[in-house]
Design a protein around this motif. Structure first.
Motif, PDB file in Angstrom:
ATOM      1  N   ALA A 215      62.346 -47.319  27.093  1.00  0.00           N
ATOM      2  CA  ALA A 215      62.912 -46.115  26.484  1.00  0.00           C
ATOM      3  C   ALA A 215      63.930 -45.454  27.416  1.00  0.00           C
ATOM      4  O   ALA A 215      65.018 -45.057  26.986  1.00  0.00           O
ATOM      5  CB  ALA A 215      61.793 -45.135  26.127  1.00  0.00           C
ATOM      6  N   TRP A 216      63.583 -45.342  28.694  1.00  0.00           N
ATOM      7  CA  TRP A 216      64.487 -44.749  29.686  1.00  0.00           C
ATOM      8  C   TRP A 216      65.789 -45.548  29.790  1.00  0.00           C
ATOM      9  O   TRP A 216      66.877 -44.982  29.932  1.00  0.00           O
ATOM     10  CB  TRP A 216      63.819 -44.727  31.060  1.00  0.00           C
ATOM     11  N   THR A 217      65.670 -46.860  29.747  1.00  0.00           N
ATOM     12  CA  THR A 217      66.859 -47.703  29.855  1.00  0.00           C
ATOM     13  C   THR A 217      67.764 -47.512  28.652  1.00  0.00           C
ATOM     14  O   THR A 217      68.993 -47.413  28.793  1.00  0.00           O
ATOM     15  CB  THR A 217      66.459 -49.177  30.041  1.00  0.00           C
ATOM     16  N   TYR A 218      67.173 -47.461  27.467  1.00  0.00           N
ATOM     17  CA  TYR A 218      67.978 -47.168  26.276  1.00  0.00           C
ATOM     18  C   TYR A 218      68.664 -45.806  26.423  1.00  0.00           C
ATOM     19  O   TYR A 218      69.843 -45.655  26.116  1.00  0.00           O
ATOM     20  CB  TYR A 218      67.121 -47.165  25.011  1.00  0.00           C
ATOM     21  N   PHE A 219      67.919 -44.818  26.888  1.00  0.00           N
ATOM     22  CA  PHE A 219      68.473 -43.470  27.053  1.00  0.00           C
ATOM     23  C   PHE A 219      69.638 -43.488  28.046  1.00  0.00           C
ATOM     24  O   PHE A 219      70.716 -42.969  27.762  1.00  0.00           O
ATOM     25  CB  PHE A 219      67.376 -42.506  27.517  1.00  0.00           C
ATOM     26  N   ALA A 220      69.422 -44.081  29.204  1.00  0.00           N
ATOM     27  CA  ALA A 220      70.454 -44.099  30.248  1.00  0.00           C
ATOM     28  C   ALA A 220      71.699 -44.862  29.819  1.00  0.00           C
ATOM     29  O   ALA A 220      72.804 -44.557  30.278  1.00  0.00           O
ATOM     30  CB  ALA A 220      69.889 -44.702  31.536  1.00  0.00           C
ATOM     31  N   SER A 221      71.530 -45.836  28.920  1.00  0.00           N
ATOM     32  CA  SER A 221      72.675 -46.622  28.469  1.00  0.00           C
ATOM     33  C   SER A 221      73.317 -46.045  27.208  1.00  0.00           C
ATOM     34  O   SER A 221      74.216 -46.656  26.644  1.00  0.00           O
ATOM     35  CB  SER A 221      72.271 -48.085  28.253  1.00  0.00           C
ATOM     36  N   GLY A 222      72.849 -44.876  26.777  1.00  0.00           N
ATOM     37  CA  GLY A 222      73.468 -44.210  25.636  1.00  0.00           C
ATOM     38  C   GLY A 222      73.039 -44.731  24.283  1.00  0.00           C
ATOM     39  O   GLY A 222      73.669 -44.436  23.271  1.00  0.00           O
ATOM     40  N   ARG A 223      71.963 -45.480  24.239  1.00  0.00           N
ATOM     41  CA  ARG A 223      71.455 -46.024  22.969  1.00  0.00           C
ATOM     42  C   ARG A 223      70.302 -45.115  22.507  1.00  0.00           C
ATOM     43  O   ARG A 223      69.136 -45.441  22.645  1.00  0.00           O
ATOM     44  CB  ARG A 223      71.036 -47.472  23.165  1.00  0.00           C
TER      45      ARG A 223
ATOM     46  N   SER B 167      66.149 -45.293  22.054  1.00  0.00           N
ATOM     47  CA  SER B 167      65.422 -44.461  23.000  1.00  0.00           C
ATOM     48  C   SER B 167      64.376 -43.616  22.280  1.00  0.00           C
ATOM     49  O   SER B 167      63.210 -43.559  22.697  1.00  0.00           O
ATOM     50  CB  SER B 167      66.408 -43.558  23.754  1.00  0.00           C
ATOM     51  N   ILE B 168      64.786 -42.981  21.199  1.00  0.00           N
ATOM     52  CA  ILE B 168      63.851 -42.167  20.421  1.00  0.00           C
ATOM     53  C   ILE B 168      62.704 -43.017  19.910  1.00  0.00           C
ATOM     54  O   ILE B 168      61.534 -42.622  19.984  1.00  0.00           O
ATOM     55  CB  ILE B 168      64.578 -41.466  19.257  1.00  0.00           C
ATOM     56  N   TYR B 169      63.031 -44.185  19.401  1.00  0.00           N
ATOM     57  CA  TYR B 169      61.994 -45.082  18.870  1.00  0.00           C
ATOM     58  C   TYR B 169      60.958 -45.415  19.942  1.00  0.00           C
ATOM     59  O   TYR B 169      59.748 -45.342  19.701  1.00  0.00           O
ATOM     60  CB  TYR B 169      62.652 -46.353  18.323  1.00  0.00           C
ATOM     61  N   GLU B 170      61.399 -45.770  21.130  1.00  0.00           N
ATOM     62  CA  GLU B 170      60.468 -46.145  22.193  1.00  0.00           C
ATOM     63  C   GLU B 170      59.705 -44.938  22.744  1.00  0.00           C
ATOM     64  O   GLU B 170      58.511 -45.033  23.017  1.00  0.00           O
ATOM     65  CB  GLU B 170      61.211 -46.868  23.329  1.00  0.00           C
ATOM     66  N   PHE B 171      60.380 -43.802  22.896  1.00  0.00           N
ATOM     67  CA  PHE B 171      59.669 -42.609  23.378  1.00  0.00           C
ATOM     68  C   PHE B 171      58.634 -42.133  22.357  1.00  0.00           C
ATOM     69  O   PHE B 171      57.582 -41.628  22.729  1.00  0.00           O
ATOM     70  CB  PHE B 171      60.637 -41.475  23.728  1.00  0.00           C
ATOM     71  N   THR B 172      58.926 -42.304  21.062  1.00  0.00           N
ATOM     72  CA  THR B 172      57.917 -41.924  20.073  1.00  0.00           C
ATOM     73  C   THR B 172      56.719 -42.862  20.112  1.00  0.00           C
ATOM     74  O   THR B 172      55.601 -42.445  19.804  1.00  0.00           O
ATOM     75  CB  THR B 172      58.487 -41.856  18.638  1.00  0.00           C
ATOM     76  N   LYS B 173      56.920 -44.103  20.519  1.00  0.00           N
ATOM     77  CA  LYS B 173      55.767 -44.998  20.737  1.00  0.00           C
ATOM     78  C   LYS B 173      54.843 -44.420  21.801  1.00  0.00           C
ATOM     79  O   LYS B 173      53.619 -44.477  21.672  1.00  0.00           O
ATOM     80  CB  LYS B 173      56.223 -46.391  21.197  1.00  0.00           C
ATOM     81  N   ILE B 174      55.437 -43.891  22.843  1.00  0.00           N
ATOM     82  CA  ILE B 174      54.647 -43.276  23.922  1.00  0.00           C
ATOM     83  C   ILE B 174      53.847 -42.094  23.378  1.00  0.00           C
ATOM     84  O   ILE B 174      52.653 -41.951  23.665  1.00  0.00           O
ATOM     85  CB  ILE B 174      55.558 -42.832  25.090  1.00  0.00           C
ATOM     86  N   LEU B 175      54.491 -41.236  22.572  1.00  0.00           N
ATOM     87  CA  LEU B 175      53.768 -40.099  22.004  1.00  0.00           C
ATOM     88  C   LEU B 175      52.628 -40.563  21.097  1.00  0.00           C
ATOM     89  O   LEU B 175      51.549 -39.962  21.083  1.00  0.00           O
ATOM     90  CB  LEU B 175      54.715 -39.180  21.244  1.00  0.00           C
TER      91      LEU B 175
ATOM     92  N   ASN C  30      63.172 -36.353  26.601  1.00  0.00           N
ATOM     93  CA  ASN C  30      64.205 -37.337  26.297  1.00  0.00           C
ATOM     94  C   ASN C  30      64.385 -37.574  24.809  1.00  0.00           C
ATOM     95  O   ASN C  30      65.479 -37.940  24.380  1.00  0.00           O
ATOM     96  CB  ASN C  30      63.956 -38.620  27.075  1.00  0.00           C
ATOM     97  N   ILE C  31      63.357 -37.349  24.011  1.00  0.00           N
ATOM     98  CA  ILE C  31      63.561 -37.340  22.559  1.00  0.00           C
ATOM     99  C   ILE C  31      64.469 -36.165  22.209  1.00  0.00           C
ATOM    100  O   ILE C  31      65.413 -36.309  21.428  1.00  0.00           O
ATOM    101  CB  ILE C  31      62.224 -37.261  21.800  1.00  0.00           C
ATOM    102  N   ALA C  32      64.194 -35.009  22.812  1.00  0.00           N
ATOM    103  CA  ALA C  32      65.025 -33.827  22.553  1.00  0.00           C
ATOM    104  C   ALA C  32      66.481 -34.088  22.941  1.00  0.00           C
ATOM    105  O   ALA C  32      67.394 -33.820  22.149  1.00  0.00           O
ATOM    106  CB  ALA C  32      64.466 -32.626  23.317  1.00  0.00           C
ATOM    107  N   PHE C  33      66.707 -34.617  24.124  1.00  0.00           N
ATOM    108  CA  PHE C  33      68.081 -34.894  24.564  1.00  0.00           C
ATOM    109  C   PHE C  33      68.744 -35.934  23.658  1.00  0.00           C
ATOM    110  O   PHE C  33      69.936 -35.830  23.352  1.00  0.00           O
ATOM    111  CB  PHE C  33      68.106 -35.378  26.014  1.00  0.00           C
ATOM    112  N   SER C  34      67.983 -36.933  23.238  1.00  0.00           N
ATOM    113  CA  SER C  34      68.535 -37.962  22.356  1.00  0.00           C
ATOM    114  C   SER C  34      68.905 -37.379  20.998  1.00  0.00           C
ATOM    115  O   SER C  34      69.911 -37.758  20.402  1.00  0.00           O
ATOM    116  CB  SER C  34      67.538 -39.111  22.191  1.00  0.00           C
ATOM    117  N   LEU C  35      68.081 -36.468  20.493  1.00  0.00           N
ATOM    118  CA  LEU C  35      68.400 -35.825  19.215  1.00  0.00           C
ATOM    119  C   LEU C  35      69.691 -35.026  19.311  1.00  0.00           C
ATOM    120  O   LEU C  35      70.495 -35.015  18.378  1.00  0.00           O
ATOM    121  CB  LEU C  35      67.244 -34.933  18.765  1.00  0.00           C
ATOM    122  N   ILE C  36      69.884 -34.359  20.429  1.00  0.00           N
ATOM    123  CA  ILE C  36      71.124 -33.608  20.624  1.00  0.00           C
ATOM    124  C   ILE C  36      72.319 -34.553  20.510  1.00  0.00           C
ATOM    125  O   ILE C  36      73.334 -34.230  19.895  1.00  0.00           O
ATOM    126  CB  ILE C  36      71.120 -32.885  21.991  1.00  0.00           C
ATOM    127  N   GLU C  37      72.194 -35.751  21.083  1.00  0.00           N
ATOM    128  CA  GLU C  37      73.284 -36.724  21.058  1.00  0.00           C
ATOM    129  C   GLU C  37      73.591 -37.236  19.651  1.00  0.00           C
ATOM    130  O   GLU C  37      74.697 -37.685  19.386  1.00  0.00           O
ATOM    131  CB  GLU C  37      72.973 -37.903  21.979  1.00  0.00           C
TER     132      GLU C  37
END
Length: 194
Positions: free
Chosen positions: A87-95, A99-107, A129-136
């Motif tokens: 999830a972090w890697t997707y986030f850092a690479s702008g995907r 990222s949201i999909y993987e972070f929601t798995k964690i939740l 990071n879900i919040a930051f991804s939603l902003i994007e």
């Protein structure tokens, strides 16, 4: 990417001895207790190289391959670390959607295993990071209805209302989202004003 001389950058050549050692464990000792740890560390090495690279995409992809292998190891003590770092890697690479999909798995893991202790390591970062991804999702489009609000509804209504409240608060999508009295996420029918 910080603009500094190449000789100060982390790169594959400098880390090749560590890369080779971890790959040896993967290939020559597949039953080793260190096999999963090797996947995890290789993923982290390539993630760090990507962060320091002028052309990071290739290295993010390699990191994702290692984290994905780890994430698919059912019952492995490092499995959830693989999901989280994927999830972090997707986030850092702008995907951000991935990222949201993987972070929601964690939740979901935290919600289904409240006594696991994983919330200590993962919950706050996943929510942030879900919040930051939603902003994007909405980017700089200040005229249209928020795409983030639709995505938020999909995510939040499947999870604990506490997670939803935190994500709404942290992402500043509170202008377009609210929780009704039952804890269900609802859009506020207004145009974005940010």
């Amino acid at each position: 990417v910080i603009n500094w001389p190449d000789y100060l950058r982390i790169n594959e050549k400098k880390l090749q001895p560590a890369i080779d050692a971890y790959k040896t464990i993967l290939t020559d000792f597949p039953e080793s207790d260190y096999n999963s740890e090797s996947l995890y560390r290789l993923g982290n090495i390539y993630f760090e190289i990507a962060l320091d690279s002028e052309q990071p995409r290739e290295y993010f992809e390699i990191a994702l391959e290692y984290f994905d292998q780890l994430a698919q190891r059912e019952g492995d003590p490092k499995q959830y670390y693989g999901i989280f770092h994927k999830a972090w890697t997707y986030f850092a690479s702008g995907r951000f959607e991935e990222s949201i999909y993987e972070f929601t798995k964690i939740l979901k893991i935290i919600q289904e295993n409240p006594d696991s202790g994983f919330d200590i390591f993962f919950k706050d970062d996943a929510i942030d990071n879900i919040a930051f991804s939603l902003i994007e999702y909405d980017g700089i489009d200040f005229e249209s209805y928020s795409v983030a609000s639709q995505k938020a509804i999909e995510i939040f209504n499947a999870y604990n209302p506490e997670f939803a409240k935190n994500i709404i608060r942290k992402s500043n999508i509170g202008d377009i989202m609210e929780l009704d009295v039952s804890g269900t996420v609802c859009p506020i029918p207004v145009l974005k004003t940010k």
